[in-house]
Motif scaffolding. Structure first.
Motif, short mmCIF file in Angstrom:
data_model
loop_
_atom_site.label_atom_id
_atom_site.label_comp_id
_atom_site.label_asym_id
_atom_site.label_seq_id
_atom_site.Cartn_x
_atom_site.Cartn_y
_atom_site.Cartn_z
N PHE A 184 0.84 -1.19 0.00
CA PHE A 184 0.00 0.00 0.00
C PHE A 184 0.88 1.25 0.00
O PHE A 184 1.92 1.30 0.67
CB PHE A 184 -0.92 0.02 1.21
CG PHE A 184 -1.94 -1.09 1.18
CD1 PHE A 184 -3.08 -0.99 0.40
CD2 PHE A 184 -1.76 -2.25 1.93
CE1 PHE A 184 -4.01 -2.02 0.36
CE2 PHE A 184 -2.68 -3.28 1.89
CZ PHE A 184 -3.81 -3.16 1.11
N SER A 185 0.41 2.25 -0.73
CA SER A 185 1.15 3.51 -0.86
C SER A 185 0.76 4.48 0.25
O SER A 185 -0.37 4.41 0.76
CB SER A 185 0.86 4.12 -2.23
OG SER A 185 1.33 5.44 -2.29
N PRO A 186 1.62 5.41 0.64
CA PRO A 186 1.24 6.44 1.62
C PRO A 186 0.08 7.32 1.15
O PRO A 186 -0.61 7.93 1.98
CB PRO A 186 2.52 7.27 1.79
CG PRO A 186 3.63 6.36 1.37
CD PRO A 186 3.06 5.49 0.32
N LEU A 187 -0.15 7.38 -0.15
CA LEU A 187 -1.28 8.18 -0.66
C LEU A 187 -2.63 7.57 -0.26
O LEU A 187 -3.64 8.27 -0.29
CB LEU A 187 -1.20 8.28 -2.18
CG LEU A 187 0.02 9.04 -2.74
CD1 LEU A 187 0.02 8.97 -4.25
CD2 LEU A 187 -0.01 10.48 -2.28
N LEU A 188 -2.63 6.28 0.10
CA LEU A 188 -3.89 5.66 0.52
C LEU A 188 -4.42 6.33 1.77
O LEU A 188 -5.62 6.59 1.90
CB LEU A 188 -3.66 4.17 0.76
CG LEU A 188 -4.89 3.35 1.12
CD1 LEU A 188 -4.90 2.05 0.34
CD2 LEU A 188 -4.93 3.03 2.61
N TRP A 189 -3.54 6.70 2.71
CA TRP A 189 -3.98 7.37 3.93
C TRP A 189 -4.40 8.81 3.65
O TRP A 189 -5.27 9.34 4.31
CB TRP A 189 -2.86 7.31 4.96
CG TRP A 189 -2.77 5.95 5.57
CD1 TRP A 189 -3.39 5.52 6.68
CD2 TRP A 189 -2.06 4.84 5.06
NE1 TRP A 189 -3.10 4.20 6.93
CE2 TRP A 189 -2.29 3.75 5.95
CE3 TRP A 189 -1.24 4.62 3.96
CZ2 TRP A 189 -1.75 2.48 5.76
CZ3 TRP A 189 -0.70 3.36 3.76
CH2 TRP A 189 -0.96 2.31 4.66
N GLU A 190 -3.82 9.40 2.63
CA GLU A 190 -4.25 10.75 2.23
C GLU A 190 -5.68 10.70 1.67
O GLU A 190 -6.51 11.58 1.96
CB GLU A 190 -3.30 11.31 1.20
CG GLU A 190 -3.60 12.75 0.80
CD GLU A 190 -2.58 13.30 -0.18
OE1 GLU A 190 -2.89 14.33 -0.82
OE2 GLU A 190 -1.50 12.71 -0.32
N VAL A 191 -5.97 9.65 0.88
CA VAL A 191 -7.32 9.47 0.35
C VAL A 191 -8.31 9.22 1.49
O VAL A 191 -9.44 9.73 1.49
CB VAL A 191 -7.34 8.32 -0.67
CG1 VAL A 191 -8.77 8.00 -1.11
CG2 VAL A 191 -6.50 8.67 -1.88
N LYS A 192 -7.88 8.43 2.48
CA LYS A 192 -8.75 8.17 3.62
C LYS A 192 -9.09 9.45 4.37
O LYS A 192 -10.24 9.67 4.79
CB LYS A 192 -8.06 7.19 4.58
CG LYS A 192 -7.97 5.78 4.04
CD LYS A 192 -7.26 4.85 5.01
CE LYS A 192 -8.12 4.53 6.20
NZ LYS A 192 -7.56 3.47 7.04
N GLU A 193 -8.13 10.35 4.51
CA GLU A 193 -8.39 11.63 5.19
C GLU A 193 -9.37 12.49 4.40
O GLU A 193 -10.24 13.14 4.99
CB GLU A 193 -7.06 12.39 5.39
CG GLU A 193 -6.11 11.73 6.37
CD GLU A 193 -6.68 11.71 7.79
OE1 GLU A 193 -7.46 12.63 8.13
OE2 GLU A 193 -6.38 10.77 8.53
N GLU A 194 -9.24 12.47 3.07
CA GLU A 194 -10.17 13.25 2.26
C GLU A 194 -11.59 12.68 2.36
O GLU A 194 -12.57 13.45 2.37
CB GLU A 194 -9.70 13.26 0.80
CG GLU A 194 -8.45 14.09 0.57
CD GLU A 194 -8.09 14.19 -0.90
OE1 GLU A 194 -8.83 13.59 -1.72
OE2 GLU A 194 -7.09 14.85 -1.22
N ILE A 195 -11.70 11.36 2.41
CA ILE A 195 -13.03 10.75 2.54
C ILE A 195 -13.64 11.09 3.90
O ILE A 195 -14.85 11.37 4.02
CB ILE A 195 -12.94 9.23 2.33
CG1 ILE A 195 -12.58 8.93 0.88
CG2 ILE A 195 -14.24 8.54 2.68
CD1 ILE A 195 -12.23 7.49 0.62
N SER A 197 -13.13 13.74 5.53
CA SER A 197 -13.52 15.15 5.52
C SER A 197 -14.78 15.41 4.71
O SER A 197 -15.26 16.55 4.65
CB SER A 197 -12.37 16.01 4.98
OG SER A 197 -12.09 15.66 3.63
N GLY A 198 -15.32 14.36 4.05
CA GLY A 198 -16.59 14.51 3.32
C GLY A 198 -16.45 14.51 1.82
O GLY A 198 -17.46 14.65 1.12
N LYS A 199 -15.27 14.36 1.28
CA LYS A 199 -15.10 14.34 -0.16
C LYS A 199 -15.42 12.94 -0.72
O LYS A 199 -15.34 11.95 -0.01
CB LYS A 199 -13.67 14.72 -0.55
CG LYS A 199 -13.32 16.16 -0.23
CD LYS A 199 -11.91 16.46 -0.69
CE LYS A 199 -11.52 17.90 -0.36
NZ LYS A 199 -10.14 18.22 -0.82
#
Length: 307
Positions: A184-195, A197-199
Motif C-alpha cells: 500500500f502507498s502512503p497516498l492511501l492514507w491521504e485518500v482516507k483523510e479526504e473521505i 472530511s466529506g469528499k
C-alpha cells in the motif's frame, strides 16, 4: 640680529664639517680600491709568469721496465719504430701460418653420426593399434546444439491441455490474495483523510504494468501482451481517480508475490515445467476476477477505520 647670525654660523660650520667628512671618506674609498686593484694585477702577473708545475712522470713499474721507457733522442725513436715494424711482420707471418694450419684439418673431419633419440622408438605405435584407439575415443561435437525456445503461446496452450488432462480448470483456481501480499502507498492514507472530511472517493482503476525490455518500445511490449505473450507482465497498480481528473497510486501487487495453491501443488508434483507454471500463474494474474478481488481489498482498506 646677533642670534640669527650665530645660528647661520653654526649651520654653516656643520655643513662644512659634513662636506669635509664626505671628501675624506671618498678619498679613503678611492685609495682602498686602488690598492685592491694593484694587488689583483700583481697576483695575475705572478700567475702568468710563474713557471709551470712539473707533472709527475712516474709510471707503474712493470716486469720489463727497459722496454716501457720512452726514448729521449731521435735515434732512439727510429730504433723503436724499426723494432715495432719487425714485430708486426713476425706477427703477421705467424697469423697466416696459423690460419693455413687451421684450414687443413677441416677437410679431414670424419662425417658426424646422427643418433636417433630413444623416445621416438618408445612412442611409435602400429597403425592398427592407432585405429583402435581412434575408435575408442568418443566423438565430441565442436559446438553444443542450441535448443530453440518455444513461443510463450505454444507453451501456454500445452500447459492448459495438461491441466485439462488432470481435471483442473484455471478459471476455478482460487488465488491466495490478501493484504499481506499487497504493497500500500502512503497516498492511501491521504485518500482516507479526504473521505473522512466529506469528499467523494472516486473510482478504483486497476492498471497492468509490463516489464521494461531492452530493444523494445512500450508499444511493442503491449503488442506482445495482446498476442498472448504473458511473460511481459510485471505487476498491477490500483489508482484512485477523482472527479477532478486526479489519480492517486494507492496499492501495488507484484506477480512475484502472487500465489495460486492449486498451480503450485501441480508444479511440485512434476506435472508442469517451470515455464508452464509461470505462464499459467501470469494468466490467472491478469484475469478479470483477480483484478476485481484486488480492487475489493484496496476499497476495504480505504474504508476501514484502522490507521
Amino acid at each position: 640680529m646677533d642670534l640669527a647670525l650665530r645660528v647661520q654660523d653654526i649651520i654653516g660650520l656643520i655643513l662644512a664639517v659634513l662636506i669635509v667628512a664626505i671628501l675624506i671618506s671618498i678619498v679613503l674609498i678611492l685609495r682602498e680600491s686602488a690598492r685592491e686593484r694593484r694587488m689583483w694585477e700583481e697576483s695575475e702577473e705572478e700567475d702568468i709568469f710563474s713557471p709551470p708545475r712539473k707533472r709527475s712522470t712516474k709510471k707503474p713499474l712493470s716486469e720489463d721496465s727497459a722496454a716501457s721507457e720512452e726514448p729521449t733522442s731521435v735515434a732512439g725513436w727510429k730504433g723503436k719504430i724499426l723494432k715495432e715494424l719487425e714485430a708486426r711482420k713476425a706477427w703477421n707471418a705467424l697469423s697466416r701460418s696459423a690460419g693455413r694450419k687451421s684450414e687443413a684439418p677441416k677437410e679431414e673431419k670424419p662425417p658426424e653420426t646422427v643418433f636417433q633419440p630413444l623416445q621416438e622408438e618408445e612412442v611409435s605405435i602400429p597403425l592398427e593399434q592407432e585405429k583402435l584407439q581412434e575408435e575408442k575415443q568418443p566423438q565430441i561435437p565442436l559446438e553444443e546444439p542450441i535448443e530453440k525456445s518455444e513461443p510463450p503461446q505454444v507453451v501456454l496452450e500445452r500447459a492448459l491441455k495438461k491441466l485439462q488432462g488432470l481435471g483442473l480448470d484455471i478459471k476455478e483456481a482460487q488465488p491466495l490474495l490478501d493484504e499481506e501480499s499487497i504493497v500500500f502507498s502512503p497516498l492511501l492514507w491521504e485518500v482516507k483523510e479526504e473521505i473522512r472530511s466529506g469528499k467523494e472517493m472516486g473510482n478504483i482503476v486497476v492498471h497492468t504494468v509490463f516489464k521494461t525490455m531492452p530493444g523494445y518500445s512500450g508499444e511493442e511490449v503491449v503488442e506482445m501482451y495482446r498476442s498472448g505473450n504473458l511473460s511481459v507482465v510485471e505487476k498491477m497498480e490500483a489508482r484512485i481517480r477523482t472527479a477532478e481528473g486526479r489519480e492517486f497510486l494507492v496499492a501495488t501487487l507484484g506477480l512475484e508475490y502472487f500465489r495460486v495453491p492449486v498451480l503450485e501443488k501441480t508444479f511440485y508434483e512434476g506435472h508442469l515445467s517451470e515455464k508452464e507454471y509461470e505462464l499459467l500463474r501470469a494468466l490467472k494474474f491478469v484475469d478479470r476476477n483477480t483484478k476485481k478481488d484486488f480492487a475489493r481489498i484496496v476499497y476495504r482498506k480505504i474504508m476501514s477505520e484502522e490507521e
